[in-house]
Motif scaffolding. Structure first.
Motif, PDB file in Angstrom:
ATOM      1  N   ALA A 105      41.192  30.818  46.434  1.00 39.74           N
ATOM      2  CA  ALA A 105      41.626  31.208  47.816  1.00 39.74           C
ATOM      3  C   ALA A 105      42.146  30.195  48.719  1.00 39.74           C
ATOM      4  O   ALA A 105      43.384  30.467  49.365  1.00 39.74           O
ATOM      5  N   ALA A 106      42.149  28.738  48.261  1.00 36.59           N
ATOM      6  CA  ALA A 106      42.672  27.664  48.970  1.00 36.59           C
ATOM      7  C   ALA A 106      44.252  27.811  48.814  1.00 36.59           C
ATOM      8  O   ALA A 106      45.433  27.863  49.594  1.00 36.59           O
ATOM      9  N   MET A 107      44.480  28.022  47.541  1.00 33.96           N
ATOM     10  CA  MET A 107      46.041  28.271  46.805  1.00 33.96           C
ATOM     11  C   MET A 107      46.518  29.399  47.437  1.00 33.96           C
ATOM     12  O   MET A 107      47.782  29.229  47.739  1.00 33.96           O
ATOM     13  N   GLN A 108      45.983  30.450  47.606  1.00 38.10           N
ATOM     14  CA  GLN A 108      46.545  31.812  48.083  1.00 38.10           C
ATOM     15  C   GLN A 108      46.681  31.452  49.472  1.00 38.10           C
ATOM     16  O   GLN A 108      47.955  31.843  49.896  1.00 38.10           O
ATOM     17  N   MET A 109      46.022  30.705  50.392  1.00 36.96           N
ATOM     18  CA  MET A 109      46.169  30.298  51.457  1.00 36.96           C
ATOM     19  C   MET A 109      47.418  29.528  51.916  1.00 36.96           C
ATOM     20  O   MET A 109      48.168  29.594  52.920  1.00 36.96           O
ATOM     21  N   ARG A 110      47.832  28.814  50.640  1.00 36.52           N
ATOM     22  CA  ARG A 110      49.045  27.824  50.735  1.00 36.52           C
ATOM     23  C   ARG A 110      50.135  28.403  50.446  1.00 36.52           C
ATOM     24  O   ARG A 110      51.281  27.988  50.420  1.00 36.52           O
ATOM     25  N   GLY A 111      49.958  29.740  50.226  1.00 38.15           N
ATOM     26  CA  GLY A 111      51.267  30.577  49.904  1.00 38.15           C
ATOM     27  C   GLY A 111      51.438  30.923  48.349  1.00 38.15           C
ATOM     28  O   GLY A 111      52.527  31.420  48.213  1.00 38.15           O
ATOM     29  N   TYR A 112      50.633  30.505  47.475  1.00 38.41           N
ATOM     30  CA  TYR A 112      50.769  31.017  45.957  1.00 38.41           C
ATOM     31  C   TYR A 112      50.258  32.284  45.865  1.00 38.41           C
ATOM     32  O   TYR A 112      49.527  32.657  46.382  1.00 38.41           O
ATOM     33  N   ARG A 113      50.860  33.080  44.687  1.00 35.05           N
ATOM     34  CA  ARG A 113      50.378  34.287  44.257  1.00 35.05           C
ATOM     35  C   ARG A 113      49.475  33.969  43.353  1.00 35.05           C
ATOM     36  O   ARG A 113      49.783  33.549  42.407  1.00 35.05           O
ATOM     37  N   ILE A 114      48.170  34.499  43.450  1.00 38.24           N
ATOM     38  CA  ILE A 114      47.171  34.566  42.560  1.00 38.24           C
ATOM     39  C   ILE A 114      46.964  35.669  42.221  1.00 38.24           C
ATOM     40  O   ILE A 114      46.691  36.798  42.900  1.00 38.24           O
ATOM     41  N   ILE A 115      46.947  35.698  40.736  1.00 38.03           N
ATOM     42  CA  ILE A 115      46.551  37.071  39.916  1.00 38.03           C
ATOM     43  C   ILE A 115      45.295  36.787  39.109  1.00 38.03           C
ATOM     44  O   ILE A 115      45.294  35.884  38.365  1.00 38.03           O
TER      45      ILE A 115
END
Length: 140
Positions: A39-49
């Motif tokens: 969730a933190a990485m997603q909020m930082r703009g990374y695309r998480i799958i």
């Protein structure tokens, strides 16, 4: 020769150029480390799958039962599974042409690292991607 993680500068470059990040073992439970980190990485703009055969959607993204089921290219395979499962994940990551195999903090598998490196992937072990992103890029 003993395994060594890439340097901090190399990790920064990996993260700076990161495409899709498949997270193997991503839990749909918000209290789990895999969920919080992703969730933190997603909020930082990374695309998480998400890769979790028990879930259909996590963090607003379709979840896939395996790496091979993801219909788009994967740059980083971020692993939240116990060490004994990592060699199989590394083999599957190699099959889909991933560029980086990233074993989260506390996860070490020399076999998985060897499989990744033999397949041309960069291997990272026992490092938290969220922490490394904060150190290397200041959380983007």
């Amino acid at each position: 020769m003993a395994f060594e993680n890439p340097t901090r500068e190399e990790i920064a470059d990996i993260l700076r150029n990161a495409g899709n990040i498949a997270v193997v073992g991503l839990s749909d439970r918000p209290d789990r480390t895999s969920h919080m980190v992703s969730a933190a990485m997603q909020m930082r703009g990374y695309r998480i799958i998400p890769v979790n055969p028990s879930a259909t959607e996590i963090l607003g993204e379709k979840s896939y039962p395996s790496l091979k089921d993801i219909p788009e290219p994967i740059h980083i395979v971020n692993v939240f599974r116990r060490s004994e499962y990592c060699a199989d994940v590394a083999r599957e990551a190699a099959e889909i042409g991933a560029k980086v195999l990233w074993l989260q903090q506390g996860i070490i598998s020399e076999e998985a690292a060897a499989i990744a490196e033999k397949s041309g992937m960069i291997a990272i072990m026992d490092r938290c991607i969220k922490v490394e992103d904060s150190i290397a890029l200041g959380g983007r």
